[in-house]
Structures are given as structure tokens and as C-alpha cells.
Design an enzyme around this catalytic site. Structure first.
Site, PDB file in Angstrom:
ATOM      1  N   HIS A   1       0.822  -1.220   0.000  1.00  0.00           N
ATOM      2  CA  HIS A   1       0.000   0.000   0.000  1.00  0.00           C
ATOM      3  C   HIS A   1       0.852   1.265   0.000  1.00  0.00           C
ATOM      4  O   HIS A   1       1.911   1.336   0.617  1.00  0.00           O
ATOM      5  CB  HIS A   1      -1.025  -0.015   1.131  1.00  0.00           C
ATOM      6  CG  HIS A   1      -0.503   0.093   2.527  1.00  0.00           C
ATOM      7  ND1 HIS A   1      -0.252   1.301   3.143  1.00  0.00           N
ATOM      8  CD2 HIS A   1      -0.225  -0.856   3.455  1.00  0.00           C
ATOM      9  CE1 HIS A   1       0.142   1.096   4.383  1.00  0.00           C
ATOM     10  NE2 HIS A   1       0.181  -0.198   4.602  1.00  0.00           N
TER      11      HIS A   1
ATOM     12  N   GLU B   1      -5.145   1.656   2.698  1.00  0.00           N
ATOM     13  CA  GLU B   1      -5.006   0.501   3.599  1.00  0.00           C
ATOM     14  C   GLU B   1      -5.136   0.909   5.053  1.00  0.00           C
ATOM     15  O   GLU B   1      -5.710   0.177   5.872  1.00  0.00           O
ATOM     16  CB  GLU B   1      -3.660  -0.190   3.359  1.00  0.00           C
ATOM     17  CG  GLU B   1      -3.499  -1.527   4.096  1.00  0.00           C
ATOM     18  CD  GLU B   1      -2.898  -1.401   5.493  1.00  0.00           C
ATOM     19  OE1 GLU B   1      -2.829  -2.420   6.202  1.00  0.00           O
ATOM     20  OE2 GLU B   1      -2.496  -0.280   5.884  1.00  0.00           O
TER      21      GLU B   1
END
Length: 350
Positions: free
Chosen positions: A64, A206
Site C-alpha cells: 500500500h 489501507e
């Protein structure tokens, strides 16, 4: 192979907290295209690089791009800027830090302020530091000056560039999890001539929602997915190895066991590490992994998913630390795993 420090420095430096990932995403995508990989971007800002297009099976490697940061809520009459956290901050870590404030038309450096200890009462000194008591000082003399560069809805991130320390350790803000996005892309670059199709993904959000991982898995429909993230290094004072396991800097990849982790993919990763002579450790995740795997795995009919992590000291702080040898070992493990995947797939859940 040494890390591409020029790219890594640029990726870590790019400001981009959750839902504001366009700058690191652009840096990541430009590097992928220079490496000759086909790239795509989706509606919410995930970026993808494709190696071995059209081959089977399809492997998705996700790291991420978002970093924890701050979102601005108010500018007071004296020009001080108030904020809320984006992601999991320890308020103590923020006091006195320099931040980069990203407004819609400008960027400014500011300092997170708090009353100096000399001016506190004895009662004040005993109080816990709270984020709602902190503010950003841009050096503005009044609200008008501050609002000329930033206002509610803009964001800020810590201003701490990459620094190299002894013994192949590096420190920087945003290592969680730009280092995972770096690994995903580097593995895909090495797998251009591999036997399967590898999709490197730089995912968004995320830290706050998992939206990026879920949409990536839905759109690509991978046969196997691996979330690449960081884990708590436990070779520091106060860390409990009894609770968290033994994951020192330099100990290699950490493989998660438990919730959301597909046992077939996990065991294939373990076999690969042992066959390649790559040292690794194992962690227990009995409820959730706290990574993109939690959202990658439950899309459509389920995506066989595992988690490979890099030991990280001082997670969610302005100065996160990893060992570059661990980073390289994770890349090596993923490349070796992908190279065997065509022979081993489908990976059955034991």
C-alpha cells in the site's frame, strides 16, 4: 542486488496520506514505465504494473502507498492550523515534528506545536498528550496568511527524508508501507520473463478502509494474492517476544499464519524459502492480519492470499527502520515463489 535508492527515496518522500495517494502513485507508476512495464490506474487511485501479460496463473502482489498523516480541520484567527489524525498515531510522536502541509495550490513546511514544558503547571505535565491539543504552526501571522496556503480538507505528512544508518539499516517516514509497494514493483520487474502473469499493485487507503485492496482484487481476479507489508521488529527494549514472536531486523521475511491467510499459499511460500535457503520467521494472526490481505482474500468467491512482511522498528512513527537485506530477501522469495507458481497451482487449502 542493491536497492534502487534513488527511486526509494523519491517514493518515500512523496507526500500522500490515505485517500491522498496521487503523488506517490505517480512516482511509482513512472518508475514502472521506465522499467518497461505496462501500467494502469483505477478510479480510486490504485496503480498497477503488469509483467508477463496473458500468462497463467495470475499473481497479484500488493503493497500500500498510503502513509499515516493528518487532515486539516480548522484555521484559527491567529493562523494556527488544527487537525485530526489519518491512521493510527501516538500523539507523543507528533510533538515538535516538522510537517509538509499540502494545500490545493501550495505546499508549506510547518511545525507541530504544544505548550513548552517550562510553561506547564504540574497538573499539565501529568496529563497525557492528546492530538486534539496539538496544532500546526506555519509561521503565519493570522488566519488570512495561513488560509492562503492551506485550509480545512487539506492534508499534512511528517517531513523526514530517508537516512542510511550502520549495518544496512535505513530510516524514514512512510516505510509503512511504501517499502511493500517498492518490493511489489521490483519483484514484477524481475518477473517480466517469468512463467506466470504478475500484477504489482500500489494500493490506496489501507490504513483507513482497505478499499484499494478490495477493488484491486475485484478488478484483476487474481488466482493468488500476496500482501507485502511491515511487521513489528521485536529486537528492541520492551518488545515482548512471547506475545509477538521473534522478528529481528535481518531475520528475513515474516510469514503470517491465521485469519485470512490461505494455508496452501503459506505452505508454498515456506517450501520456497527453504528450497532457496532464505531465512524467515512465522507470526500468528488469530483474528485479522491488519494488512491488505484482509480485503484481498474475501473478494468474489475468495482469493487465496498470504502475507509476507518486513521487520520494522518504530512503526507508525516519523522514523521507521528496516534492514535493506530483509527487503532484498522478500523480493527474492516472491520471485522464486512466482517462478514455481505455474507448477504448483492450484494451491489447495490443507
Amino acid at each position: 542486488m542493491a536497492l534502487d535508492m534513488t527511486f526509494l527515496k523519491a517514493l518515500l518522500a512523496a507526500p500522500g496520506t490515505s485517500s491522498f495517494e496521487s503523488r506517490p502513485a505517480a512516482t511509482w507508476r513512472e518508475h514502472a514505465e521506465r522499467a518497461g512495464l505496462e501500467t494502469q490506474r483505477d478510479a480510486y487511485g490504485n496503480v498497477f504494473a503488469v509483467a508477463g501479460k496473458g500468462r497463467a496463473p495470475r499473481l497479484l502482489l500488493a503493497g500500500h502507498l498510503d502513509e499515516i498523516g493528518l487532515i486539516l480541520t480548522h484555521v484559527d484567527e491567529d493562523g494556527f492550523v488544527w487537525f485530526k489524525p489519518v491512521g493510527g498515531w501516538d500523539a507523543v510522536q507528533l510533538v515538535g515534528q516538522r510537517v509538509r502541509v499540502v494545500g490545493r495550490g501550495a505546499e508549506s513546511i510547518g511545525v507541530i506545536g504544544r505548550k513548552p514544558v517550562h510553561l506547564m503547571s504540574a497538573e499539565d505535565r501529568r496529563k497525557q498528550v492528546k492530538i486534539e491539543d496539538l496544532y500546526i504552526d506555519l509561521g503565519a501571522r493570522n488566519a488570512e496568511e495561513a488560509l492562503a496556503v492551506a485550509g480545512p480538507g487539506d492534508f499534512a505528512v511528517i517531513e523526514q527524508p530517508l537516512v542510511t544508518l550502520r549495518n544496512d539499516r535505513i530510516v524514514s517516514k512512510a516505510i509503512d508501507d511504501r517499502i511493500g509497494a517498492y518490493v511489489a514493483l521490483e519483484a514484477a520487474r524481475r518477473l517480466e520473463d517469468g512463467p506466470c502473469e504478475t500484477i504489482a499493485a500500489g494500493t490506496v487507503q489501507e490504513e483507513i478502509s482497505g478499499l484499494g485492496a478490495a477493488s484491486a482484487a475485484w478488478s484483476w481476479e487474481p488466482d493468488v494474492a500476496i500482501a507485502i507489508d511491515v511487521t513489528h521488529a521485536t529486537d528492541v527494549p520492551g518488545a515482548s517476544k512471547r506475545k509477538e514472536g521473534d522478528h529481528a531486523l535481518g531475520s528475513g521475511p515474516e510469514l503470517s499464519v491465521g485469519s485470512y491467510v490461505h494455508r496452501g499459499v503459506l505452505e508454498a511460500l515456506r517450501r520456497t524459502a527453504e528450497q532457496e535457503g532464505i531465512a524467515y520467521t512465522v507470526s500468528a494472526a488469530p483474528s485479522r492480519t491488519g494488512t491488505d490481505a484482509d480485503d484481498l482474500s474475501k473478494v468474489r468467491a475468495g482469493v487465496p492470499t498470504a502475507v509476507v512482511s518486513i521487520p520494522n522498528r518504530y512503526m507508525h512513527s516519523p522514523n521507521e527502520m528496516v534492514d535493506v537485506r530483509d527487503v532484498e530477501r522478500v523480493v527474492q522469495l516472491l520471485v522464486a515463489f512466482a517462478s514455481r507458481l505455474a507448477e504448483e497451482h492450484p494451491l489447495e487449502q490443507p
